[in-house]
Design a protein around this motif. Structure first.
Motif, PDB file in Angstrom:
ATOM      1  N   LEU A   1       0.832  -1.202   0.000  1.00 17.15           N
ATOM      2  CA  LEU A   1       0.000   0.000   0.000  1.00 17.15           C
ATOM      3  C   LEU A   1       0.867   1.252   0.000  1.00 17.15           C
ATOM      4  N   ILE A   2       1.858   1.290   0.868  1.00 14.16           N
ATOM      5  CA  ILE A   2       2.736   2.458   0.933  1.00 14.16           C
ATOM      6  C   ILE A   2       3.522   2.612  -0.367  1.00 14.16           C
ATOM      7  N   ALA A   3       4.058   1.514  -0.874  1.00 13.73           N
ATOM      8  CA  ALA A   3       4.805   1.582  -2.131  1.00 13.73           C
ATOM      9  C   ALA A   3       3.899   1.962  -3.296  1.00 13.73           C
ATOM     10  N   GLY A   4       2.727   1.374  -3.372  1.00 10.52           N
ATOM     11  CA  GLY A   4       1.805   1.658  -4.469  1.00 10.52           C
ATOM     12  C   GLY A   4       1.325   3.100  -4.461  1.00 10.52           C
ATOM     13  N   LEU A   5       0.980   3.617  -3.276  1.00 10.68           N
ATOM     14  CA  LEU A   5       0.543   5.005  -3.207  1.00 10.68           C
ATOM     15  C   LEU A   5       1.688   5.958  -3.533  1.00 10.68           C
ATOM     16  N   GLY A   6       2.886   5.614  -3.075  1.00  7.09           N
ATOM     17  CA  GLY A   6       4.041   6.453  -3.376  1.00  7.09           C
ATOM     18  C   GLY A   6       4.377   6.484  -4.855  1.00  7.09           C
TER      19      GLY A   6
ATOM     20  N   ALA B   1       1.061  14.074  -8.080  1.00  8.77           N
ATOM     21  CA  ALA B   1      -0.040  14.571  -7.256  1.00  8.77           C
ATOM     22  C   ALA B   1       0.078  13.975  -5.858  1.00  8.77           C
ATOM     23  N   ASP B   2      -0.449  14.692  -4.886  1.00  6.75           N
ATOM     24  CA  ASP B   2      -0.487  14.185  -3.523  1.00  6.75           C
ATOM     25  C   ASP B   2      -1.657  13.225  -3.364  1.00  6.75           C
ATOM     26  N   VAL B   3      -1.480  12.258  -2.465  1.00  9.33           N
ATOM     27  CA  VAL B   3      -2.560  11.316  -2.206  1.00  9.33           C
ATOM     28  C   VAL B   3      -3.761  12.065  -1.636  1.00  9.33           C
ATOM     29  N   VAL B   4      -3.511  12.877  -0.623  1.00 12.02           N
ATOM     30  CA  VAL B   4      -4.551  13.744  -0.063  1.00 12.02           C
ATOM     31  C   VAL B   4      -4.179  15.156  -0.466  1.00 12.02           C
ATOM     32  N   ALA B   5      -4.862  15.687  -1.459  1.00 10.83           N
ATOM     33  CA  ALA B   5      -4.481  16.959  -2.069  1.00 10.83           C
ATOM     34  C   ALA B   5      -5.029  18.173  -1.339  1.00 10.83           C
ATOM     35  N   THR B   6      -5.845  18.001  -0.321  1.00 13.76           N
ATOM     36  CA  THR B   6      -6.397  19.127   0.420  1.00 13.76           C
ATOM     37  C   THR B   6      -5.282  19.780   1.228  1.00 13.76           C
ATOM     38  N   PRO B   7      -5.018  21.057   1.011  1.00 13.15           N
ATOM     39  CA  PRO B   7      -3.897  21.708   1.700  1.00 13.15           C
ATOM     40  C   PRO B   7      -4.164  21.903   3.194  1.00 13.15           C
ATOM     41  N   GLY B   8      -3.088  21.873   3.959  1.00  8.39           N
ATOM     42  CA  GLY B   8      -3.154  22.177   5.377  1.00  8.39           C
ATOM     43  C   GLY B   8      -3.552  21.042   6.289  1.00  8.39           C
ATOM     44  N   LEU B   9      -3.673  19.817   5.786  1.00  8.43           N
ATOM     45  CA  LEU B   9      -4.112  18.710   6.638  1.00  8.43           C
ATOM     46  C   LEU B   9      -2.962  17.950   7.271  1.00  8.43           C
ATOM     47  N   GLY B  10      -1.793  18.030   6.706  1.00  9.47           N
ATOM     48  CA  GLY B  10      -0.647  17.315   7.265  1.00  9.47           C
ATOM     49  C   GLY B  10      -0.709  15.831   6.968  1.00  9.47           C
ATOM     50  N   LEU B  11      -0.119  15.043   7.872  1.00  9.11           N
ATOM     51  CA  LEU B  11      -0.021  13.598   7.683  1.00  9.11           C
ATOM     52  C   LEU B  11      -1.184  12.811   8.272  1.00  9.11           C
TER      53      LEU B  11
ATOM     54  N   THR C   1      -4.421   4.692   6.273  1.00  6.77           N
ATOM     55  CA  THR C   1      -3.667   3.439   6.217  1.00  6.77           C
ATOM     56  C   THR C   1      -4.009   2.539   7.394  1.00  6.77           C
ATOM     57  N   THR C   2      -4.156   3.125   8.572  1.00  8.41           N
ATOM     58  CA  THR C   2      -4.508   2.334   9.758  1.00  8.41           C
ATOM     59  C   THR C   2      -5.898   1.717   9.610  1.00  8.41           C
ATOM     60  N   ALA C   3      -6.860   2.513   9.178  1.00 10.38           N
ATOM     61  CA  ALA C   3      -8.226   1.992   9.024  1.00 10.38           C
ATOM     62  C   ALA C   3      -8.304   0.964   7.897  1.00 10.38           C
ATOM     63  N   ALA C   4      -7.577   1.193   6.805  1.00  7.54           N
ATOM     64  CA  ALA C   4      -7.581   0.231   5.700  1.00  7.54           C
ATOM     65  C   ALA C   4      -6.964  -1.091   6.134  1.00  7.54           C
ATOM     66  N   THR C   5      -5.901  -1.029   6.916  1.00  7.06           N
ATOM     67  CA  THR C   5      -5.260  -2.254   7.398  1.00  7.06           C
ATOM     68  C   THR C   5      -6.185  -3.014   8.342  1.00  7.06           C
ATOM     69  N   ALA C   6      -6.846  -2.290   9.227  1.00  2.00           N
ATOM     70  CA  ALA C   6      -7.782  -2.948  10.146  1.00  2.00           C
ATOM     71  C   ALA C   6      -8.932  -3.609   9.386  1.00  2.00           C
ATOM     72  N   ALA C   7      -9.479  -2.911   8.396  1.00  2.00           N
ATOM     73  CA  ALA C   7     -10.574  -3.496   7.612  1.00  2.00           C
ATOM     74  C   ALA C   7     -10.088  -4.686   6.793  1.00  2.00           C
ATOM     75  N   PHE C   8      -8.873  -4.597   6.258  1.00  2.00           N
ATOM     76  CA  PHE C   8      -8.300  -5.709   5.505  1.00  2.00           C
ATOM     77  C   PHE C   8      -8.131  -6.936   6.401  1.00  2.00           C
TER      78      PHE C   8
END
Length: 150
Positions: free
Chosen positions: A18-23, A31-41, A48-55
């Motif tokens: 997931l990290i490699a694919g998104l990168g 383009a940024d994965v989350v393109a909304t400015p000012g949100l940080g990490l 990623t945490t929620a996707a891993t838990a659901a997976f």
């Protein structure tokens, strides 16, 4: 392989891919994965945490059966995709974005190639985790390790 071991291996592979694919997708699209400015990490980490838990939950539901079906990989993909969107929304809300900005950040991911990467990663790693449980093999052995009776 036991279901617990398969879930552990598949979830580590899921996070890594997931990290490699998104990168790589971010690099290819410039383009940024989350393109909304000012949100940080926060949205990326929460997604990623929620996707891993659901997976993991989807894979656990699939491999706990005596003969797991490969169709459970589709549930892993769907769970990872929806989990990532909910995580991005929640992370954006925690980062201080308004409700509209949080929905916008999650919606941008949902309709972009990044959402497809999350779903594809869930599908591939879910299939791999199910294959680890279904495959009835033994450890590799050298020719001289075989019993004389064989």
């Amino acid at each position: 392989m036991s279901p617990a071991q398969a879930i552990a291996f598949a979830s580590v592979a899921f996070v890594a891919l997931l990290i490699a694919g998104l990168g790589l997708t971010s690099l290819a699209l410039d383009a940024d994965v989350v393109a909304t400015p000012g949100l940080g990490l926060a949205p990326g980490v929460a997604g990623t945490t929620a996707a891993t838990a659901a997976f993991v939950l989807g894979l656990w539901a699939g491999v706990r059966l005596p003969r797991p079906s490969y169709w459970a990989a589709a549930w892993c993909a769907l769970g990872a995709y929806l989990g990532y969107l909910v995580g991005v929304w929640l992370g954006a809300a925690i980062a201080g974005a308004g409700p509209a900005a949080a929905v916008g950040a999650a919606g941008d991911v949902a309709v972009s190639w990044f959402g497809a990467v999350v779903a594809g990663t869930g599908l591939v790693c879910g299939w791999g985790g199910i294959a680890l449980v279904r495959t009835r093999s033994e450890r590799p052995r050298w020719p001289w390790e075989h019993d004389e009776d064989e």
